[in-house]
Design an enzyme around this catalytic site. Structure first.
Site, PDB file in Angstrom:
ATOM      1  N   VAL A  16       0.803  -1.247   0.060  1.00 47.53           N
ATOM      2  CA  VAL A  16      -0.058   0.078  -0.094  1.00 47.53           C
ATOM      3  C   VAL A  16       1.073   1.126   0.138  1.00 47.53           C
ATOM      4  O   VAL A  16       0.603   2.158  -0.804  1.00 47.53           O
ATOM      5  CB  VAL A  16      -0.963  -0.109   1.239  1.00 47.53           C
ATOM      6  CG1 VAL A  16      -1.862   1.320   1.186  1.00 47.53           C
ATOM      7  CG2 VAL A  16      -1.804  -1.237   1.197  1.00 47.53           C
ATOM      8  N   TYR A 140      -4.458 -10.676  14.590  1.00 49.58           N
ATOM      9  CA  TYR A 140      -4.483  -9.741  13.525  1.00 49.58           C
ATOM     10  C   TYR A 140      -5.809  -8.697  13.825  1.00 49.58           C
ATOM     11  O   TYR A 140      -5.830  -7.681  13.912  1.00 49.58           O
ATOM     12  CB  TYR A 140      -4.301 -10.327  12.293  1.00 49.58           C
ATOM     13  CG  TYR A 140      -4.476  -9.144  11.003  1.00 49.58           C
ATOM     14  CD1 TYR A 140      -3.129  -8.409  10.729  1.00 49.58           C
ATOM     15  CD2 TYR A 140      -5.668  -9.069  10.438  1.00 49.58           C
ATOM     16  CE1 TYR A 140      -3.316  -7.526   9.766  1.00 49.58           C
ATOM     17  CE2 TYR A 140      -5.418  -8.017   9.233  1.00 49.58           C
ATOM     18  CZ  TYR A 140      -4.539  -7.313   9.067  1.00 49.58           C
ATOM     19  OH  TYR A 140      -4.550  -6.334   7.982  1.00 49.58           O
ATOM     20  N   VAL A 170      -6.261  -6.181  -0.814  1.00 48.75           N
ATOM     21  CA  VAL A 170      -5.669  -5.364  -1.512  1.00 48.75           C
ATOM     22  C   VAL A 170      -4.186  -6.185  -2.405  1.00 48.75           C
ATOM     23  O   VAL A 170      -3.881  -7.180  -1.919  1.00 48.75           O
ATOM     24  CB  VAL A 170      -4.765  -4.433  -0.685  1.00 48.75           C
ATOM     25  CG1 VAL A 170      -4.202  -3.308  -1.795  1.00 48.75           C
ATOM     26  CG2 VAL A 170      -5.391  -3.686   0.348  1.00 48.75           C
TER      27      VAL A 170
HETATM   28  P1  NAP Z   1       3.320  -5.001   3.434  1.00 44.67           P
HETATM   29  O1  NAP Z   1       3.497  -5.074   2.154  1.00 44.67           O
HETATM   30  O2  NAP Z   1       3.665  -6.289   4.274  1.00 44.67           O
HETATM   31  O3  NAP Z   1       4.176  -3.657   4.197  1.00 44.67           O
HETATM   32  C1  NAP Z   1       4.374  -3.663   5.367  1.00 44.67           C
HETATM   33  C2  NAP Z   1       5.188  -2.411   5.853  1.00 44.67           C
HETATM   34  O4  NAP Z   1       5.227  -2.280   7.112  1.00 44.67           O
HETATM   35  C3  NAP Z   1       6.442  -2.328   5.170  1.00 44.67           C
HETATM   36  O5  NAP Z   1       6.826  -1.014   4.825  1.00 44.67           O
HETATM   37  C4  NAP Z   1       7.521  -2.783   6.601  1.00 44.67           C
HETATM   38  O6  NAP Z   1       8.772  -2.303   6.240  1.00 44.67           O
HETATM   39  C5  NAP Z   1       6.509  -2.109   7.400  1.00 44.67           C
HETATM   40  N1  NAP Z   1       6.858  -2.647   9.043  1.00 44.67           N
HETATM   41  C6  NAP Z   1       6.521  -3.659   9.396  1.00 44.67           C
HETATM   42  N2  NAP Z   1       6.745  -4.009  10.720  1.00 44.67           N
HETATM   43  C7  NAP Z   1       7.292  -3.058  10.976  1.00 44.67           C
HETATM   44  C8  NAP Z   1       8.072  -2.376  12.050  1.00 44.67           C
HETATM   45  N3  NAP Z   1       8.021  -3.173  13.345  1.00 44.67           N
HETATM   46  N4  NAP Z   1       8.565  -1.193  12.138  1.00 44.67           N
HETATM   47  C9  NAP Z   1       8.327  -0.181  11.215  1.00 44.67           C
HETATM   48  N5  NAP Z   1       7.898  -0.687   9.993  1.00 44.67           N
HETATM   49  C10 NAP Z   1       7.487  -2.031   9.943  1.00 44.67           C
HETATM   50  O7  NAP Z   1       1.823  -4.705   3.906  1.00 44.67           O
HETATM   51  P2  NAP Z   1       0.483  -3.882   3.125  1.00 44.67           P
HETATM   52  O8  NAP Z   1       0.009  -4.957   2.515  1.00 44.67           O
HETATM   53  O9  NAP Z   1       1.074  -2.924   2.285  1.00 44.67           O
HETATM   54  O10 NAP Z   1      -0.247  -3.488   4.264  1.00 44.67           O
HETATM   55  C11 NAP Z   1      -0.371  -2.065   4.601  1.00 44.67           C
HETATM   56  C12 NAP Z   1      -1.433  -1.967   5.836  1.00 44.67           C
HETATM   57  O11 NAP Z   1      -2.925  -2.462   4.866  1.00 44.67           O
HETATM   58  C13 NAP Z   1      -1.372  -2.798   7.089  1.00 44.67           C
HETATM   59  O12 NAP Z   1      -1.813  -1.985   8.128  1.00 44.67           O
HETATM   60  C14 NAP Z   1      -2.115  -3.941   6.465  1.00 44.67           C
HETATM   61  O13 NAP Z   1      -2.705  -4.416   7.888  1.00 44.67           O
HETATM   62  C15 NAP Z   1      -3.359  -3.038   5.801  1.00 44.67           C
HETATM   63  N6  NAP Z   1      -4.226  -3.852   4.895  1.00 44.67           N
HETATM   64  C16 NAP Z   1      -3.575  -4.838   3.951  1.00 44.67           C
HETATM   65  C17 NAP Z   1      -4.213  -5.568   3.208  1.00 44.67           C
HETATM   66  C18 NAP Z   1      -4.024  -6.471   2.290  1.00 44.67           C
HETATM   67  O14 NAP Z   1      -4.517  -7.260   1.662  1.00 44.67           O
HETATM   68  N7  NAP Z   1      -2.616  -6.434   2.014  1.00 44.67           N
HETATM   69  C19 NAP Z   1      -5.887  -5.485   3.416  1.00 44.67           C
HETATM   70  C20 NAP Z   1      -6.420  -4.657   4.294  1.00 44.67           C
HETATM   71  C21 NAP Z   1      -5.567  -3.852   5.064  1.00 44.67           C
HETATM   72  P3  NAP Z   1       9.863  -3.398   5.965  1.00 44.67           P
HETATM   73  O15 NAP Z   1       9.465  -3.815   4.601  1.00 44.67           O
HETATM   74  O16 NAP Z   1      11.188  -2.653   6.104  1.00 44.67           O
HETATM   75  O17 NAP Z   1       9.845  -4.663   6.814  1.00 44.67           O
END
Ligand code: NAP
Ligand code: GDP
Length: 318
Positions: A16, A140, A170
């Site tokens: 995202v 979660y 997403v």
């Molecule tokens: P993602 O691709 O896994 O990215 C996660 C991000 O969070 C990365 O930039 C990661 O950095 C960072 N991160 C993780 N742990 C961290 C920590 N302890 N300290 C600092 N940064 C940290 O996730 P996404 O799919 O983009 O999701 C983004 C948001 O949308 C989340 O809150 C998720 O719950 C929500 N969401 C996602 C979906 C979906 O289908 N993907 C659906 C609904 C809601 P590093 O890469 O450096 O670890």
């Protein structure tokens, strides 16, 4: 946002976050805005001191809070406790520092998978806390639900403008294409790519019957920027395509196979979990605000994601 704004996107390098960066860099950035896209190398947000150091460094006026431990059904099934503890710590730290540093607005991210498992459909924003979530991802889900509790608490005690959005599943460029840990669409794209390359069969896990509403990361990015600038409520808002655009896992897999031009054998592995059957969400609230917003057609967005994966195969998360 008339004055100079520093917008910190936590989790800014993920699926995202990178989509928001793409949208900002392709026309959405305003002259008075500085955008910072942080990842875990900039600081571990599950650690309070490290979170404070990040706030001291960037002095954000606005935050889009995305950082989280994230995964598909099979990662959630394995690590429910970690999902709860790590995400609870991250969210508590980010919102506590946002209050301490007088951040003007925070938009955090919930998910439609955190809603009660036993519910009426469609799901809407009023139903988050109505009953237990699906067992597969209770860790979660409860951590995410507490963001809404924190937002209401910070608003009622301190007048903070902390709100949240609720996206459906997403997908898009920069997703996690890992077969065990990732979500269904990136998993299927990776599997289709390998099956086509190796001449093996393509296996859909579960029965293929469950239903999902998928949102393209770049559409979600445009909507989240709108929420940051225009949405005034503390209560969350569902960001989703319409109920009519919900598809079965089988149909989603067929779109992936079409985009990959896959012609081999397709099978199902029904020994794998189906997870939640559906979590059909209403986008009525969004449509009241933005009746004319246009979502990218599913097949087009799938094709863009497949093309990105093929072009970035060596470096993609997988
Ligand atoms: P993602 O691709 O896994 O990215 C996660 C991000 O969070 C990365 O930039 C990661 O950095 C960072 N991160 C993780 N742990 C961290 C920590 N302890 N300290 C600092 N940064 C940290 O996730 P996404 O799919 O983009 O999701 C983004 C948001 O949308 C989340 O809150 C998720 O719950 C929500 N969401 C996602 C979906 C979906 O289908 N993907 C659906 C609904 C809601 P590093 O890469 O450096 O670890
Ligand atoms: P969810 O939407 O939170 O349940 O998580 P996912 O994005 O992981 O989707 C899980 C659904 O897709 C379940 O019905 C799985 O059985 C099905 N599925 C089919 N093939 C795959 C795959 O290769 N990876 C994943 N993660 N799920 C798959």
């Amino acid at each position: 946002m008339a004055d100079k704004s520093v917008i910190l996107v936590t989790g800014g390098t993920g699926l995202v976050g990178s989509a928001i960066k793409y949208v900002v860099e392709n026309g959405e950035k305003r002259a008075n805005e500085e955008w910072v896209f942080a990842c875990s190398k900039d600081g571990d947000l599950s650690d309070t001191d490290s979170t404070r150091a990040m706030f001291e460094k960037y002095k954000p006026t606005h935050i889009i809070h995305l950082a989280a431990m994230v995964g598909g059904l099979f990662r959630n099934l394995k690590y429910n406790l970690d999902f709860f503890r790590i995400n609870s710590k991250i969210n508590d730290n980010v919102l506590a520092m946002s209050h301490e540093f007088k951040v003007k607005k925070v938009v955090s991210c919930l998910s439609t998978c955190i809603f009660p498992d036993k519910t009426t459909y469609p799901i809407d924003e009023t139903m988050i806390h109505n009953g237990p979530p699906h067992n597969s991802n209770f860790g979660y889900s409860y951590a995410k639900r507490m963001i809404d509790v924190l937002n209401k608490g910070y608003n009622s005690m301190h007048g903070c403008e902390f709100t949240s959005v609720i996206p459906t599943n997403v997908y898009g460029p920069n997703d996690n294409f890992d077969l065990e840990d990732g979500h269904v669409l990136p998993g299927l794209i990776n599997k289709a790519y390998c099956a086509e390359r190796d001449g093996t069969e393509f296996v859909i896990w579960g029965t293929g019957a469950p239903r999902r509403q998928f949102i393209y990361s770049r559409d979600l990015a445009r909507l989240m920027i709108w929420v940051l600038r225009e949405y005034k409520e503390i209560d969350p808002i569902i960001l989703s395509v319409s109920e009519a655009e919900e598809v079965s896992i089988k149909d989603a897999a067929m779109s992936v196979l079409k985009a990959c031009d896959f012609k081999g054998k397709v099978t199902f592995d029904a020994s794998k979990s189906d997870g939640q059957f559906k979590k059909t969400a209403s986008n009525n609230k969004l449509r009241k605000y933005l009746p004319d917003f246009k979502f990218t057609p599913f097949d087009q967005a799938i094709k863009e994601t497949v093309d990105w994966f093929v072009q970035n195969y060596e470096t993609a998360r997988k």
